[in-house]
Design a protein around this motif. Structure first.
Motif, PDB file in Angstrom:
ATOM      1  N   VAL A  47      38.910  43.265  44.715  1.00 48.69           N
ATOM      2  CA  VAL A  47      39.162  41.792  44.928  1.00 48.69           C
ATOM      3  C   VAL A  47      38.973  41.480  46.310  1.00 48.69           C
ATOM      4  O   VAL A  47      38.470  40.380  46.686  1.00 48.69           O
ATOM      5  CB  VAL A  47      40.660  41.417  44.524  1.00 48.69           C
ATOM      6  CG1 VAL A  47      41.026  39.987  44.436  1.00 48.69           C
ATOM      7  CG2 VAL A  47      41.053  41.949  43.150  1.00 48.69           C
ATOM      8  N   TYR A  48      39.525  42.257  47.320  1.00 49.38           N
ATOM      9  CA  TYR A  48      38.971  42.054  48.808  1.00 49.38           C
ATOM     10  C   TYR A  48      37.829  41.983  49.006  1.00 49.38           C
ATOM     11  O   TYR A  48      37.121  41.215  49.754  1.00 49.38           O
ATOM     12  CB  TYR A  48      39.795  43.197  49.574  1.00 49.38           C
ATOM     13  CG  TYR A  48      41.034  42.878  50.012  1.00 49.38           C
ATOM     14  CD1 TYR A  48      41.654  41.782  50.642  1.00 49.38           C
ATOM     15  CD2 TYR A  48      42.259  43.645  49.373  1.00 49.38           C
ATOM     16  CE1 TYR A  48      42.832  41.654  51.111  1.00 49.38           C
ATOM     17  CE2 TYR A  48      43.495  43.685  49.686  1.00 49.38           C
ATOM     18  CZ  TYR A  48      43.967  42.512  50.430  1.00 49.38           C
ATOM     19  OH  TYR A  48      45.180  42.352  50.862  1.00 49.38           O
ATOM     20  N   ALA A  82      32.814  39.274  50.304  1.00 52.03           N
ATOM     21  CA  ALA A  82      31.636  38.883  50.249  1.00 52.03           C
ATOM     22  C   ALA A  82      31.369  37.546  49.752  1.00 52.03           C
ATOM     23  O   ALA A  82      30.011  37.037  50.270  1.00 52.03           O
ATOM     24  CB  ALA A  82      31.100  39.779  49.027  1.00 52.03           C
ATOM     25  N   ALA A  83      32.144  36.799  49.153  1.00 50.28           N
ATOM     26  CA  ALA A  83      31.890  35.615  48.736  1.00 50.28           C
ATOM     27  C   ALA A  83      31.874  34.468  50.037  1.00 50.28           C
ATOM     28  O   ALA A  83      30.988  33.557  50.369  1.00 50.28           O
ATOM     29  CB  ALA A  83      32.985  34.919  47.827  1.00 50.28           C
ATOM     30  N   GLN A  84      32.910  34.865  50.986  1.00 53.95           N
ATOM     31  CA  GLN A  84      32.938  34.034  52.203  1.00 53.95           C
ATOM     32  C   GLN A  84      31.646  34.172  52.934  1.00 53.95           C
ATOM     33  O   GLN A  84      31.091  33.248  53.612  1.00 53.95           O
ATOM     34  CB  GLN A  84      34.072  34.175  52.892  1.00 53.95           C
ATOM     35  CG  GLN A  84      35.704  33.925  52.179  1.00 53.95           C
ATOM     36  CD  GLN A  84      36.698  34.627  53.240  1.00 53.95           C
ATOM     37  OE1 GLN A  84      36.675  34.845  54.055  1.00 53.95           O
ATOM     38  NE2 GLN A  84      37.840  34.625  52.409  1.00 53.95           N
ATOM     39  N   LEU A 108      41.512  34.577  45.836  1.00 52.94           N
ATOM     40  CA  LEU A 108      40.575  33.920  44.851  1.00 52.94           C
ATOM     41  C   LEU A 108      40.548  32.529  45.495  1.00 52.94           C
ATOM     42  O   LEU A 108      39.451  31.635  45.297  1.00 52.94           O
ATOM     43  CB  LEU A 108      41.344  34.043  43.539  1.00 52.94           C
ATOM     44  CG  LEU A 108      41.015  35.186  42.855  1.00 52.94           C
ATOM     45  CD1 LEU A 108      41.427  35.283  41.310  1.00 52.94           C
ATOM     46  CD2 LEU A 108      39.473  35.647  42.672  1.00 52.94           C
ATOM     47  N   LEU A 109      41.445  31.940  45.979  1.00 48.85           N
ATOM     48  CA  LEU A 109      41.536  30.510  46.541  1.00 48.85           C
ATOM     49  C   LEU A 109      40.588  30.510  47.816  1.00 48.85           C
ATOM     50  O   LEU A 109      39.770  29.653  47.743  1.00 48.85           O
ATOM     51  CB  LEU A 109      42.976  30.263  46.963  1.00 48.85           C
ATOM     52  CG  LEU A 109      42.951  28.733  47.714  1.00 48.85           C
ATOM     53  CD1 LEU A 109      42.834  27.709  46.846  1.00 48.85           C
ATOM     54  CD2 LEU A 109      44.513  28.788  48.483  1.00 48.85           C
ATOM     55  N   GLY A 162      37.506  28.081  48.094  1.00 49.05           N
ATOM     56  CA  GLY A 162      37.263  27.476  49.048  1.00 49.05           C
ATOM     57  C   GLY A 162      35.940  27.525  50.007  1.00 49.05           C
ATOM     58  O   GLY A 162      35.289  26.656  50.163  1.00 49.05           O
ATOM     59  N   ALA A 163      35.427  28.924  49.940  1.00 50.02           N
ATOM     60  CA  ALA A 163      34.032  29.200  50.523  1.00 50.02           C
ATOM     61  C   ALA A 163      33.016  28.342  49.680  1.00 50.02           C
ATOM     62  O   ALA A 163      32.008  27.768  50.018  1.00 50.02           O
ATOM     63  CB  ALA A 163      33.837  30.507  50.812  1.00 50.02           C
ATOM     64  N   VAL A 164      33.192  28.715  48.345  1.00 55.23           N
ATOM     65  CA  VAL A 164      31.994  27.881  47.547  1.00 55.23           C
ATOM     66  C   VAL A 164      32.094  26.476  47.676  1.00 55.23           C
ATOM     67  O   VAL A 164      31.134  26.005  47.544  1.00 55.23           O
ATOM     68  CB  VAL A 164      32.197  28.670  46.166  1.00 55.23           C
ATOM     69  CG1 VAL A 164      31.418  27.938  45.172  1.00 55.23           C
ATOM     70  CG2 VAL A 164      32.069  30.091  46.111  1.00 55.23           C
TER      71      VAL A 164
END
Lengths: 128, 771
Positions: free
Chosen positions: A4-5, A10-12, B606-607, B611-613
């Motif tokens: 999850v981390y 990775a998303a950020q 996840l928040l 937020g990034a997306v």
């Protein structure tokens, strides 16, 4: 938990890179903010997140108790947050100044030092 | 002996100012420098007569084991005498050749010629291979400057760059060979390398070393496939062509090969390669000589052919081959330099460089014509000239070596072409009636005649009385080349031998070539494709290809688009990380989910991701700012949940400040109106960003599988109260253990503030007339 981390970091970072690739000065700035936040989180995770007690020596003890969070990455990140803030502030000032003197926030309009396209394309007619 | 180099260098240094002072007489005065050196070298003749060597050592770079050791033996004495002797004549000749030019030109030319002479002497005299290499490259550099002497002409610049790329590049190859020798034997001293040649040949690097040294020599001496630069180098002023590109510099490759022939004597492939390359070069050069038009071009092609003969001779074994090599070097230097001088006088007189348009010059330049004929008779190999003797030795070396018949046939034909060329370059421009020249701009002056006359008569004097020069020069040189003393009987008449028959054959074919020159010439000019193949097409292909790659990479990398630059950097980072992940010693390894899912942390993470997306997807910049604030505060909560209250506090404070600051900036910017990227660009960027995210995900996921070294953390935990007197370990680390770092951090903030203030100071919204 580790995955999850990894996903969140990775998303950020991915979003930060996408914004960094923009031609709009403001989006680039936001990209830098996202990237530095994600990097701090990355260092934090790299230090291992086994314990959640803050690394503070209890009154009466001489040394830190065993089950406390890793203090070293926290110290590093504390520095990094401040440096990142300085970087973004300076970049924002730079962008504002560029906008005032050039009249555009798009990097594609910032052609005074280096125009778009290959330098050879412009040299060619001059030499011919 | 070190004085030789020092005097030469001093001469080069004073040539320019001296020319300003002396004006037209500077040629005469400066010729004293090479003349003195000639005498100095000649004084050592007795020391090397028995095949010995004079050695003088000075410590130069002791830490690298490089000594300035000079070594004079018979072979280097031959070269030293040629360099200084012809150098004297060239300097005198240049004085007259540049008489009508500005004095500054003459000074520059003389300085370069003398500098070149220094480099040549250094190359042939140094015993240390590193020192020799330095001088070797200096000859390439001075050659570059002399070819490009008329820098305003594009073809001179082109030829100069070509010769520099070929000979300088070859020099680097040679350097690699020298370094390998040093690596194998632990010494750079040539004397020692020669003594331990068995060891060198037995080493696994022997083949590579031999190839590298051969390439270095072939580039310098214009052997196939590097033969193309020498004819183009004729863009140099004629005195330089006579000196560098016929008599001395191009023979350095020969010098090097001859030196290393002793080292690689036990490696048969070395000699075989030399014979093959030499024969090929002879053939190609002879064909091109028949086809060439310019006076100097014909001479240049015949020089390449002569160099081919020399390379072939070095490839042959035995005493006769050594004598033939030395004799041919001497003979060729004498007649070819003389012919170049005559060509220079003819071109100087008429301003015409094409051999076809020159004729009947003997009326205006009678003595030059005589010198040209004398020199060309030596070149044609007719008795009683020294060229005849050297050719006899050439054939004898071939016949005694038991090689098959092909090289002999090649040698006969090439010598016949040389004989024909000799006739054409001396008789046609001076005596033929066709294309008669009716007037000349400058006549011949005595100064212009000294060089060619001395060299041409030298050819006949040595031919008639070969004994003296045989004992003085050729014997010691051939002995040094062969490795043990040879009893040389350098004679004009060998009796009725097979060599004489070959000589007669050569001369007959040569005469035929002179007679049918124009016909052969015209026929060969029709075969364009063949000559393009053996020309410098390959060189141009390589050079143009390199330039095109540079242009292409510039177009891709340096296109002025900030986005492109960022994309390149990101792509490289992604590639580097991916390679490190997949090619690491353990391969790609992802830690298994550790199963300890904390619901609160997961939700906050996840928040932050959401937020990034949202930052990316939001169309308005205000929305993006809000989203980036969400990410920052979410991260602060993560810090809080994992025992880092200090971080959470700082993060919240900084994030708040940032949002305020960016909003303030945003207020001054125009409302966002259009996309700055096209749809295609955004897709590509999304792919790149996705790849970046994926690599980061894999890296972070595999990171938790690596054991963590906690010793530093434990040290801080143990000592922070006892030594740092603080209970908050993080704070103690920052202000105590890493206080200097923290000071640096504060300095960065201060600098950023000052810089931002300097940027924004006083400048109101004064935009350029864009809006």
């Amino acid at each position: 938990m580790n995955l999850v981390y990894a996903f969140a970091i990775a998303a950020q970072m991915g979003c930060g890179v996408y914004l960094l690739l923009s031609r709009h000065g403001m989006r680039i700035l936001i990209g830098i903010v996202l990237l530095s936040t994600a990097t701090n989180l990355l260092i934090f995770v790299a230090g291992g997140l086994r314990f959640t007690a803050p690394p503070v020596i209890e009154p009466g003890l001489q040394v830190l108790a065993a089950e406390t969070a890793n203090a070293l990455p926290q110290a590093l990140i504390l520095t990094a947050i401040v440096i990142g803030f300085a970087l973004v502030s300076f970049a924002a000032a730079l962008m504002l100044k560029t906008y005032r003197s050039v009249g555009s926030v798009l990097t594609s309009d910032h052609v005074d030092a280096e125009a778009l396209g290959s330098p050879f394309d412009r040299e060619a007619p001059r030499n011919a | 002996m070190a004085w030789i180099i020092i005097i030469a260098l001093a001469g080069a240094a004073i040539a320019r100012p001296a020319a300003e002072l002396l004006g037209k007489a500077s040629g005469w005065v400066m010729s004293l420098v090479p003349l003195v050196l000639f005498v100095l070298i000649l004084r050592h003749a007795g020391d090397v007569a028995d095949g010995g060597a004079v050695i003088a050592t000075m410590s130069w770079v002791p830490s690298l084991g490089v000594d300035l050791t000079l070594r004079l033996d018979g072979f280097s004495m031959l070269f030293g005498l040629l360099i200084t002797g012809i150098g004297t004549l060239v300097t005198i000749y240049a004085g007259a050749y540049f008489a009508e030019k500005p004095v500054a030109d003459m000074g520059r030319f003389l300085a370069l010629i003398l500098l070149f002479m220094t480099a040549m002497l250094g190359t042939v005299l140094s015993d240390d291979l590193i020192v020799m290499f330095v001088f070797w490259e200096l000859t390439s550099l001075t050659s570059f400057m002399l070819i490009g002497f008329d820098g305003h002409k594009p073809e001179a610049r082109k030829a100069a760059i070509q010769s520099l790329l070929v000979t300088g590049g070859g020099g680097l190859v040679l350097f690699a060979g020298i370094l390998l020798i040093g690596m194998t034997l632990g010494t750079f001293s040539f004397t020692e390398v020669l003594a331990r040649s068995d060891e060198l040949v037995a080493s696994p690097w022997a083949g590579v070393i031999a190839v590298l040294i051969m390439i270095g020599a072939f580039t310098k001496s214009a052997q196939v496939p590097f033969h193309f630069w020498l004819p183009n180098a004729m863009a140099a002023p004629t005195p330089a062509s006579a000196y560098l590109h016929s008599a001395t510099m191009v023979k350095l490759g020969i010098f090097l090969l001859a030196r290393f022939d002793g080292v690689f004597a036990t490696m048969p492939a070395f000699g075989t390669t030399l014979v093959i390359v030499g024969s090929l070069t002879m053939t190609v050069a002879a064909l091109k000589a028949l086809r060439a038009e310019g006076y100097k071009a014909v001479l240049a092609h015949s020089t390449v052919a002569s160099l081919g003969i020399l390379v072939m001779l070095i490839g042959l074994d035995g005493e006769v081959a050594a004598v033939a090599t030395v004799g041919f070097i001497l003979a060729h230097a004498l007649y070819k330099a003389a012919l170049f001088f005559c060509a220079g006088t003819a071109i100087h007189a008429t301003g015409e460089t094409s051999l076809r348009k020159l004729g009947g010059l003997a009326r205006f330049l009678p003595v030059t014509a005589v010198a040209a004929v004398l020199a060309s008779l030596s070149m044609a190999g007719l008795p009683p000239f020294v060229g005849f003797i050297s050719k006899e030795y050439l054939f004898e070396a071939q016949l005694t070596n038991g090689w098959n018949v092909v090289p002999i046939v090649v040698a006969v034909l090439v010598n016949a072409v040389m004989c024909g060329v000799a006739g054409v370059v001396s008789i046609k421009p001076f005596y033929f009636k066709s294309h008669r020249v009716d007037a000349v701009k400058h006549g011949e002056t005595p100064v212009l005649l000294i060089g060619p006359l001395l060299l041409a008569t030298g050819g006949i004097v040595i031919g008639l009385f070969p004994g003296g020069i045989g004992d003085l020069l050729i014997g010691p040189a051939a002995s040094a080349l062969y490795g043990s003393p040879i009893d040389v009987s350098f004679q004009l008449w060998h009796g009725l031998t097979p060599m004489l028959v070959l000589s007669v054959l050569v001369v007959s074919i040569g005469v035929a070539i002179v007679i049918w020159w124009d016909a052969i010439h015209d026929r060969l000019r029709r075969h364009d494709r063949l000559f393009r193949l053996i020309g410098d097409g390959g060189y141009h292909w390589v050079v143009d290809g390199t330039l095109n790659v540079a242009r292409l990479s510039t177009r891709i990398l340096q296109n002025g688009d900030q986005r492109r630059y960022t994309a390149v950097v990101v792509a490289v980072v992604v590639a580097g990380l991916a390679i490190a992940l997949f090619a690491g010693p353990a391969g790609l390894y992802i830690a298994a989910p550790d199963g300890s899912l904390r619901v609160s942390v997961t939700l906050v993470l996840l928040l932050s991701a959401a937020g990034a997306v949202a930052t990316v997807l939001g169309r308005s910049l205000i929305a993006a700012l809000v989203s980036v604030g969400i990410v920052g505060f979410a991260v602060a909560v993560i810090f809080m949940l994992n025992g880092a209250p200090d971080l959470a506090l700082t993060q919240i404070a900084v994030e708040t400040l940032l949002v305020i600051l960016l909003t303030a900036v945003l207020l001054r910017l125009p409302a966002r109106q259009r996309h700055s990227r096209t749809v295609g660009e955004r897709r590509r960027d999304a792919a790149l960003a996705g790849a970046f995210g994926l690599v980061i995900f894999l890296a972070v996921a595999s990171m938790s599988a690596i054991p963590l070294d906690m010793s530093l953390t434990e040290y801080f935990g143990q000592t922070s109260y006892l030594e740092g007197f603080g209970r908050n370990v993080v704070n103690v680390i920052l202000v105590d253990y890493r206080a200097i770092d923290t000071l640096g951090e504060i300095a960065v903030v201060a600098f950023a503030t000052i810089a931002a203030w300097a940027l924004l100071r006083g400048s109101g919204p004064s935009k350029r007339a864009k809006e």
